[in-house]
Design a protein around this motif. Structure first.
Motif, PDB file in Angstrom:
ATOM      1  N   LEU A  31       0.859  -0.983  -0.229  1.00  0.00           N
ATOM      2  CA  LEU A  31      -0.132   0.213  -0.248  1.00  0.00           C
ATOM      3  C   LEU A  31       0.915   1.265  -0.238  1.00  0.00           C
ATOM      4  N   ARG A  32       1.544   1.212   0.720  1.00  0.00           N
ATOM      5  CA  ARG A  32       2.831   2.553   0.847  1.00  0.00           C
ATOM      6  C   ARG A  32       3.973   2.885  -0.331  1.00  0.00           C
ATOM      7  N   ASP A  33       3.965   1.672  -1.624  1.00  0.00           N
ATOM      8  CA  ASP A  33       4.041   1.487  -2.377  1.00  0.00           C
ATOM      9  C   ASP A  33       3.541   2.142  -3.275  1.00  0.00           C
ATOM     10  N   ALA A  34       2.609   1.578  -3.529  1.00  0.00           N
ATOM     11  CA  ALA A  34       1.003   1.950  -3.996  1.00  0.00           C
ATOM     12  C   ALA A  34       0.494   3.446  -4.284  1.00  0.00           C
ATOM     13  N   LEU A  35       1.094   4.010  -3.134  1.00  0.00           N
ATOM     14  CA  LEU A  35       0.872   5.695  -3.048  1.00  0.00           C
ATOM     15  C   LEU A  35       1.931   7.020  -3.642  1.00  0.00           C
ATOM     16  N   GLU A  36       2.925   6.147  -3.037  1.00  0.00           N
ATOM     17  CA  GLU A  36       4.039   6.422  -4.008  1.00  0.00           C
ATOM     18  C   GLU A  36       4.409   6.376  -5.324  1.00  0.00           C
ATOM     19  N   LYS A  37       3.750   5.335  -5.975  1.00  0.00           N
ATOM     20  CA  LYS A  37       3.445   5.370  -7.376  1.00  0.00           C
ATOM     21  C   LYS A  37       2.672   5.568  -7.626  1.00  0.00           C
ATOM     22  N   ASN A  38       1.429   5.960  -7.569  1.00  0.00           N
ATOM     23  CA  ASN A  38       0.613   6.334  -8.068  1.00  0.00           C
ATOM     24  C   ASN A  38      -0.586   5.104  -8.390  1.00  0.00           C
ATOM     25  N   GLY A  39      -0.475   4.368  -7.236  1.00  0.00           N
ATOM     26  CA  GLY A  39      -1.606   2.970  -8.010  1.00  0.00           C
ATOM     27  C   GLY A  39      -2.653   2.619  -7.802  1.00  0.00           C
ATOM     28  N   LEU A  40      -2.851   3.640  -6.696  1.00  0.00           N
ATOM     29  CA  LEU A  40      -4.855   3.987  -5.823  1.00  0.00           C
ATOM     30  C   LEU A  40      -5.183   4.731  -6.739  1.00  0.00           C
ATOM     31  N   THR A  41      -6.941   3.888  -7.902  1.00  0.00           N
ATOM     32  CA  THR A  41      -7.736   4.539  -7.960  1.00  0.00           C
ATOM     33  C   THR A  41      -9.005   5.271  -7.900  1.00  0.00           C
ATOM     34  N   LEU A  42      -9.525   6.296  -7.421  1.00  0.00           N
ATOM     35  CA  LEU A  42     -11.356   5.855  -6.811  1.00  0.00           C
ATOM     36  C   LEU A  42     -12.400   5.912  -7.848  1.00  0.00           C
ATOM     37  N   ALA A  43     -13.444   4.918  -7.646  1.00  0.00           N
ATOM     38  CA  ALA A  43     -14.306   4.954  -8.193  1.00  0.00           C
ATOM     39  C   ALA A  43     -15.155   5.448  -7.410  1.00  0.00           C
ATOM     40  N   TYR A  44     -16.427   5.612  -8.526  1.00  0.00           N
ATOM     41  CA  TYR A  44     -17.947   6.720  -7.775  1.00  0.00           C
ATOM     42  C   TYR A  44     -18.463   6.249  -8.166  1.00  0.00           C
TER      43      TYR A  44
END
Ligand code: C2E
Ligand code: MG
Ligand code: MG
Ligand code: MG
Length: 278
Positions: A31-44
């Motif tokens: 998760l830390r890695d994903a946050l640093e590398k812009n690996g999260l998205t938002l669903a609406y």
């Protein structure tokens, strides 16, 4: 199951504790890695005006598809984020990304100028971060007006720090934001909080909507929440509407807004754009 205690009185690790701890650690590192590398998205997920059937806004929900773990549910990674403190950067990322993407929609998709955005905020953020600063920064950076933003907090988050919640809510309202109490009816909150805190919206927990047509108790709880909400001048949102029957029953009972798979699943920003354009 109780842990076995060794001769020294020290708790012995069971093999399953080990693999659980390791799994938890891998999730946190990922998760830390994903946050640093812009690996999260938002669903609406659209919020529907039950009278007109129109989309009045959307709720932003964080999504993480990890190379190592595949799709990880927020029910699994949000608690890890809360325990590790990663919820602070995650929460700031969700606020700013949600505002930026919503502003783009409002300015490019016809008839979307009034679309509202709801963002979830954890009780840990309430205590560990300066939420008012995070919100005003997101608004400043994206140009989104404060009155387009709704902040959702669960009852339990509010109950664990009511003084802090009050102070933060008053200042968020000064920015024009609205406050929603999420999962209402499940979190042991005292009703006096509804009176003491500037809450604008009650979100009826999915469990009551689910039970509504099956048990008179659930139906009565939904009715009671609706009349309480009305009496206090709040708007009510029903979560987890999955059937036409539930939609009809809620509309008849006077619930203003609905959200659920019956209308839409949480959508990628691209699918939301298509949905709004059709
Ligand atoms: P929530 O804020 O109560 O969000 C609603 C949840 O119900 C979402 O689950 C949504 O996908 C799901 N849902 C909506 N309609 C239906 C339906 O008709 N049936 C069923 N069975 N479920 C429905 P999701 O996306 O898995 O998120 C779970 C929880 O994780 C959220 O509950 C929220 O508490 C938390 N969460 C998600 N994203 C964030 C975030 O960015 N920040 C924080 N602090 N929490 C988040
Ligand atoms: Mg929510
Ligand atoms: Mg909820
Ligand atoms: Mg929930």
């Amino acid at each position: 199951q109780a842990k076995r205690t060794g001769a020294s009185g020290v708790e012995l690790y069971q093999p399953q504790d080990h693999s659980k701890a390791r799994e938890r650690f891998r999730l946190e590192a990922g998760l830390r890695d994903a946050l640093e590398k812009n690996g999260l998205t938002l669903a609406y997920q659209p919020l529907i005006d039950l009278k007109t059937g129109r989309i009045s806004g959307v709720e932003a929900l964080s999504r993480w598809i990890s190379e190592e773990h595949g799709f990880v549910s927020p029910a699994d990674f949000i608690p890890v984020a809360e325990e590790s403190g990663l919820i602070v950067p995650l929460g700031r990322w969700a606020l700013e990304t949600g505002c930026r993407e919503l502003m783009k929609l409002r300015t490019t998709v016809p008839n979307s100028e009034q679309l509202q955005l709801a963002v979830n905020v954890s009780g840990v953020q309430l205590v560990r971060d300066d939420i008012v600063d995070a919100v005003s920064q997101a608004l400043d950076r994206t140009g989104m007006p404060g009155n387009a933003l709704k902040i959702e907090l669960t009852e339990s988050a509010i109950v664990s720090s009511p003084e802090r919640a009050r102070d933060v809510f008053v200042r968020l309202k000064a920015l024009g934001c609205m406050i929603a109490m999420d999962d209402f009816g499940t979190g042991y909150s005292s009703l006096s909080y509804l009176q003491k805190l500037p809450i604008d919206i009650l979100k009826i927990d999915r469990s009551f909507v689910d039970g509504m047509l099956k048990s008179t108790d659930s139906q009565n709880i939904v009715r009671a929440i609706l009349s309480l909400s009305k009496a206090l001048g709040m708007t009510t949102v029903a979560e987890g509407i999955e059937t036409e029957g539930q939609r009809d029953a809620l509309a008849l009972a006077g619930c203003e807004i609905g959200q659920g798979y019956y209308f839409d699943r949480p959508l990628s920003i691209e699918d939301l754009t298509t949905r709004l354009s059709s």
